[in-house]
Design a protein around this motif. Structure first.
Motif, mmCIF file in Angstrom:
data_model
loop_
_atom_site.group_PDB
_atom_site.id
_atom_site.type_symbol
_atom_site.label_atom_id
_atom_site.label_comp_id
_atom_site.label_asym_id
_atom_site.label_seq_id
_atom_site.Cartn_x
_atom_site.Cartn_y
_atom_site.Cartn_z
ATOM 1 N N ALA A 1 0.847 -1.191 0.000
ATOM 2 C CA ALA A 1 0.000 0.000 0.000
ATOM 3 C C ALA A 1 0.884 1.244 0.000
ATOM 4 O O ALA A 1 1.836 1.327 0.762
ATOM 5 C CB ALA A 1 -0.897 -0.012 1.219
ATOM 6 N N LEU A 2 0.571 2.154 -0.876
ATOM 7 C CA LEU A 2 1.295 3.422 -0.946
ATOM 8 C C LEU A 2 0.516 4.450 -0.127
ATOM 9 O O LEU A 2 -0.547 4.892 -0.533
ATOM 10 C CB LEU A 2 1.442 3.873 -2.396
ATOM 11 N N VAL A 3 1.067 4.804 1.032
ATOM 12 C CA VAL A 3 0.362 5.694 1.942
ATOM 13 C C VAL A 3 0.993 7.078 1.951
ATOM 14 O O VAL A 3 0.301 8.082 1.801
ATOM 15 C CB VAL A 3 0.347 5.095 3.366
ATOM 16 N N ASP A 7 6.671 6.702 -0.103
ATOM 17 C CA ASP A 7 6.578 5.249 -0.282
ATOM 18 C C ASP A 7 7.001 4.857 -1.691
ATOM 19 O O ASP A 7 6.759 5.574 -2.654
ATOM 20 C CB ASP A 7 5.161 4.760 -0.017
ATOM 21 N N PRO A 9 6.827 1.737 -4.581
ATOM 22 C CA PRO A 9 6.100 0.498 -4.925
ATOM 23 C C PRO A 9 7.000 -0.730 -4.795
ATOM 24 O O PRO A 9 8.215 -0.660 -4.964
ATOM 25 C CB PRO A 9 5.702 0.706 -6.387
ATOM 26 N N ILE A 19 1.404 1.498 -12.475
ATOM 27 C CA ILE A 19 0.527 2.198 -11.537
ATOM 28 C C ILE A 19 -0.124 3.386 -12.235
ATOM 29 O O ILE A 19 -1.321 3.634 -12.090
ATOM 30 C CB ILE A 19 1.312 2.646 -10.287
#
Length: 66
Positions: A1-3, A7, A9, A19
């Protein structure tokens, strides 16, 4: 999860555009832009095939059973 903005990938760097292509597909669907969706889907499909080829082990045939 990219929060967070920092972050990264989990997939290899050459495939980060997957993405973007997926996001473009969703955005094009929202905007009802068929040309943008088709273009993004084409690029996504091509790059996904390259990712699968790059990351999955090569399929080989086993020897004889008897």
């Amino acid at each position: 999860a990219l929060v967070d903005n920092t972050d990264i990938p989990g997939l290899p760097a050459p495939f980060h555009m997957l993405i973007v292509y997926r996001a473009l597909m969703l955005y094009a669907q929202y905007e009802e832009d068929e040309y943008m969706r088709a273009t993004a889907e084409r690029d996504y499909t091509r790059m996904m095939a390259r990712l699968v080829s790059n990351q999955l082990p090569e399929v080989t045939l086993g020897g004889a059973l008897a």
